[in-house]
Design an enzyme around this catalytic site. Structure first.
Site, PDB file in Angstrom:
ATOM      1  N   ASP A 110     -14.253 -21.213  -8.408  1.00  0.00           N
ATOM      2  CA  ASP A 110     -13.625 -21.093  -7.094  1.00  0.00           C
ATOM      3  C   ASP A 110     -13.978 -19.782  -6.399  1.00  0.00           C
ATOM      4  O   ASP A 110     -13.318 -19.392  -5.432  1.00  0.00           O
ATOM      5  CB  ASP A 110     -12.108 -21.220  -7.218  1.00  0.00           C
ATOM      6  CG  ASP A 110     -11.508 -20.228  -8.209  1.00  0.00           C
ATOM      7  OD1 ASP A 110     -12.264 -19.409  -8.767  1.00  0.00           O
ATOM      8  OD2 ASP A 110     -10.284 -20.277  -8.426  1.00  0.00           O
ATOM      9  N   SER A 163       0.848  -1.192   0.000  1.00  0.00           N
ATOM     10  CA  SER A 163       0.000   0.000   0.000  1.00  0.00           C
ATOM     11  C   SER A 163       0.886   1.244   0.000  1.00  0.00           C
ATOM     12  O   SER A 163       1.668   1.441  -0.932  1.00  0.00           O
ATOM     13  CB  SER A 163      -0.957  -0.030   1.189  1.00  0.00           C
ATOM     14  OG  SER A 163      -1.948   0.965   1.064  1.00  0.00           O
ATOM     15  N   VAL A 219     -12.374 -22.781 -13.914  1.00  0.00           N
ATOM     16  CA  VAL A 219     -12.432 -23.254 -12.527  1.00  0.00           C
ATOM     17  C   VAL A 219     -13.449 -22.426 -11.755  1.00  0.00           C
ATOM     18  O   VAL A 219     -13.404 -21.189 -11.791  1.00  0.00           O
ATOM     19  CB  VAL A 219     -11.061 -23.150 -11.828  1.00  0.00           C
ATOM     20  CG1 VAL A 219     -11.154 -23.616 -10.389  1.00  0.00           C
ATOM     21  CG2 VAL A 219     -10.016 -23.955 -12.573  1.00  0.00           C
ATOM     22  N   HIS A 231      -7.132  -5.764  -0.751  1.00  0.00           N
ATOM     23  CA  HIS A 231      -6.022  -4.852  -0.549  1.00  0.00           C
ATOM     24  C   HIS A 231      -4.955  -5.440   0.362  1.00  0.00           C
ATOM     25  O   HIS A 231      -5.193  -5.651   1.566  1.00  0.00           O
ATOM     26  CB  HIS A 231      -6.520  -3.526   0.031  1.00  0.00           C
ATOM     27  CG  HIS A 231      -5.457  -2.490   0.132  1.00  0.00           C
ATOM     28  ND1 HIS A 231      -4.739  -2.070  -0.971  1.00  0.00           N
ATOM     29  CD2 HIS A 231      -4.954  -1.794   1.180  1.00  0.00           C
ATOM     30  CE1 HIS A 231      -3.870  -1.164  -0.602  1.00  0.00           C
ATOM     31  NE2 HIS A 231      -3.967  -0.988   0.701  1.00  0.00           N
ATOM     32  N   ASP A 288     -17.122 -16.379 -12.911  1.00  0.00           N
ATOM     33  CA  ASP A 288     -16.215 -17.247 -12.169  1.00  0.00           C
ATOM     34  C   ASP A 288     -15.582 -18.315 -13.048  1.00  0.00           C
ATOM     35  O   ASP A 288     -14.365 -18.528 -13.021  1.00  0.00           O
ATOM     36  CB  ASP A 288     -16.992 -17.887 -11.011  1.00  0.00           C
ATOM     37  CG  ASP A 288     -16.132 -18.759 -10.111  1.00  0.00           C
ATOM     38  OD1 ASP A 288     -14.937 -18.927 -10.406  1.00  0.00           O
ATOM     39  OD2 ASP A 288     -16.655 -19.266  -9.100  1.00  0.00           O
ATOM     40  N   VAL A 311     -13.703 -16.848  -7.681  1.00  0.00           N
ATOM     41  CA  VAL A 311     -12.746 -15.815  -8.090  1.00  0.00           C
ATOM     42  C   VAL A 311     -12.923 -15.505  -9.572  1.00  0.00           C
ATOM     43  O   VAL A 311     -13.035 -16.414 -10.394  1.00  0.00           O
ATOM     44  CB  VAL A 311     -11.296 -16.289  -7.845  1.00  0.00           C
ATOM     45  CG1 VAL A 311     -10.296 -15.304  -8.426  1.00  0.00           C
ATOM     46  CG2 VAL A 311     -11.050 -16.492  -6.354  1.00  0.00           C
ATOM     47  N   ASP A 359      -8.748  -5.719  -5.263  1.00  0.00           N
ATOM     48  CA  ASP A 359      -8.394  -4.646  -4.325  1.00  0.00           C
ATOM     49  C   ASP A 359      -9.528  -3.632  -4.274  1.00  0.00           C
ATOM     50  O   ASP A 359      -9.948  -3.100  -5.296  1.00  0.00           O
ATOM     51  CB  ASP A 359      -7.099  -3.971  -4.784  1.00  0.00           C
ATOM     52  CG  ASP A 359      -6.478  -3.101  -3.702  1.00  0.00           C
ATOM     53  OD1 ASP A 359      -7.223  -2.417  -2.982  1.00  0.00           O
ATOM     54  OD2 ASP A 359      -5.241  -3.096  -3.593  1.00  0.00           O
ATOM     55  N   ASP A 395     -12.427 -18.939 -16.473  1.00  0.00           N
ATOM     56  CA  ASP A 395     -11.057 -19.464 -16.489  1.00  0.00           C
ATOM     57  C   ASP A 395     -11.027 -20.984 -16.392  1.00  0.00           C
ATOM     58  O   ASP A 395      -9.957 -21.590 -16.301  1.00  0.00           O
ATOM     59  CB  ASP A 395     -10.237 -18.852 -15.351  1.00  0.00           C
ATOM     60  CG  ASP A 395     -10.768 -19.229 -13.971  1.00  0.00           C
ATOM     61  OD1 ASP A 395     -11.915 -19.733 -13.893  1.00  0.00           O
ATOM     62  OD2 ASP A 395     -10.053 -19.018 -12.969  1.00  0.00           O
TER      63      ASP A 395
END
Length: 501
Positions: free
Chosen positions: A248, A174, A246, A433, A241, A250, A397, A244
């Protein structure tokens, strides 16, 4: 040749400052004491160190700066000095941030840059006794005190141990990441290796851009509860999600994610058990926050949040009920705009127009980019000095926009296509973050810097793990991405770094 203008002695400790930054220094006090049987929560060990505090000033600046250096015993010192960064408005994270390095046998130090360790506000030091902006203290915070720390830390280490340090390193995230970039840009010989996480790059303008979500809500005169934003964010993650390969939780393939928040207007969000209908205004706010600030004619100003990043950090609201909410800006943002850009601490930001927002953005750049922008892409001196730097940024972030870091790295690469010989950057999908979130964050980034500097081991990937310790990934060197190749999705070996998904 070291040009010495002040030397202070206490016991066997000497401190000499160079005038290479052309800012005079006068040492006011230097003290040292031994600390025995120190402990760290979670570490089943005790350790001792010498605690040195240097108090000094830059004559004419009316500043008083404190540098803290922890020195482990000679018998355990690893021969390295580590400068440790801060967060927000704090140049350091306090003395506690030095415990882990010294427990790992580093000599370690930080600086308060002449003002209280307060991450959220500069109100106590932004103005001097004449009610003028305290530019000397901002300059300390931006750069000068950081180099002072490197000089003092290395000289005190040498005096205490009688040799070294053999190598010196910077570690920070940061504000600490911004500090690392500043050292590479402005003081390229200060550190052999730098770890710069989630850097607060483009400080003058990104701080204004952080207010964009609040501005959009003020323009619409509509401040929804955060559960609405959470529901839209969750819908975006659900939609993107598996792009990609997968599932997960994310969004790794952000470039392929085109989720439109308007598609879930008139559906309901679960707000602590109460269903609340998602409105067009909710979707408008989210879309504008994702796009980032624009002028009245649509000209790009800065990047926005990535899809999947929480809104609570910057586009936060405070509610007494689900229908009675007000904006709750991230504290550093109005502090920066009111105190430093407008020099008017009582200015009412909630009433500004888009043209006024744009004017503030450009004014911030004009006034302060030279001082704290930390976006100079010319790292040729750092490269010539043999420096090595690793940076990473979480793609979820919620406070510092990752695309600012991407843009900087690309500009460095445009100047020097061989950038990966000395500077490598890694994206961390799903990480918030400096850590947190559902993605895997780096676990040994400073060790990777040390191995690169001392052993020549170029870090093609960074080992990363989720906060629960269940999933492991290897973060890929930008612009490569982690592609699932089959097998257990909790194992890093099930993925490979490739050019695209």
């Amino acid at each position: 040749m070291l040009l010495v203008f002040h030397e202070y002695k206490i016991g066997v400790l000497y401190l000499r400052f160079s005038n290479q930054d052309r800012v005079r220094k006068e040492i006011l006090n230097l003290s040292a004491n031994t600390v025995s049987n120190a402990t760290i929560v979670g570490l089943n060990a005790t350790f001792s160190y010498c605690n040195v505090t240097v108090t000094y000033t830059h004559p004419g600046w009316n500043d008083t700066i404190h540098i803290t250096i922890y020195l482990p015993p000679n018998s355990t010192w690893n021969g390295r000095f580590q400068g440790v960064g801060g967060g927000g408005w704090a140049a350091s994270s306090g003395a506690v941030s030095l415990l882990s390095p010294v427990a790992s046998n580093y000599a370690a130090g930080n600086t308060d840059a002449g003002h209280p360790v307060n991450t959220a506000s500069s109100a106590s030091w932004a103005f001097n006794a004449r009610n003028d902006l305290n530019i000397p203290l901002l300059t300390d915070f931006a750069s000068v005190a950081l180099n002072d720390l490197a000089v003092a830390g290395k000289q005190l280490s040498n005096a205490y141990y009688g040799y070294g340090p053999r190598h010196s390193y910077w570690s920070g995230c940061s504000t600490g990441g911004r500090q690392g970039l500043m050292m590479a840009q402005r003081y390229p010989t200060a550190y052999d290796g730098i770890y710069a996480g989630s850097p607060a790059i483009h400080w003058p303008t990104f701080q204004v851009a952080q207010y964009w979500g609040q501005f959009v809500m003020n323009q619409l005169d509509y401040h929804p509860p955060t559960c609405i934003f959470d529901a839209i964010t969750a819908a975006a993650v659900s939609a993107c999600d598996n792009l990609d390969g997968v599932e997960d939780g994310v969004i790794s393939a952000l470039s392929l994610c085109n989720f439109d928040p308007m598609t879930i207007v008139n559906t309901t969000a679960n707000c602590s058990g109460t269903p609340v209908t998602i409105r067009v205004k909710d979707a408008e706010i989210v879309q504008k926050v994702w796009e980032g600030p624009r002028t009245s004619d649509g000209t790009f100003l800065y990047w926005g949040l990535n899809r999947g990043a929480p809104f609570e950090g910057l586009t936060n609201t405070s509610c007494t009920s689900l229908t009675n909410c007000t904006g709750a800006p991230f504290s550093i943002t109005p502090d920066w705009i009111n105190n430093w850009v407008l020099a008017n601490p009582t200015f009412n930001l909630s009433a500004i127009t888009l043209d006024e927002f744009t004017s503030i953005f450009y004014r911030a750049y004009t006034l302060y980019d030279y001082l704290i922008g930390t976006d100079n892409p010319d790292l040729s001196e750092f490269k010539r000095a043999g420096g090595k730097m690793i940076a990473w940024h979480g793609l979820a972030d919620q406070l510092i926009y990752p695309n600012g870091t991407v843009d900087y790295y690309q500009k460095v690469e445009a100047r020097d296509p061989a950038v990966r010989d000395f500077y490598r950057f890694y994206e961390a999908p799903g990480v918030q973050h400096c850590g947190g979130g559902v993605g895997a964050a780096p676990s040994d980034q400073l060790d990777a810097v040390v191995d690169w500097v001392e052993k020549g081991l170029k870090p093609d990937t960074l080992a990363a793990v989720t906060t629960d310790g269940e999933k492991h990934r290897n973060l890929c060197q930008f612009p490569l991405v982690s592609v699932y190749k089959g097998g257990n999705t909790s194992l890093a070996t099930s993925f490979a770094c490739e050019t695209s998904f």
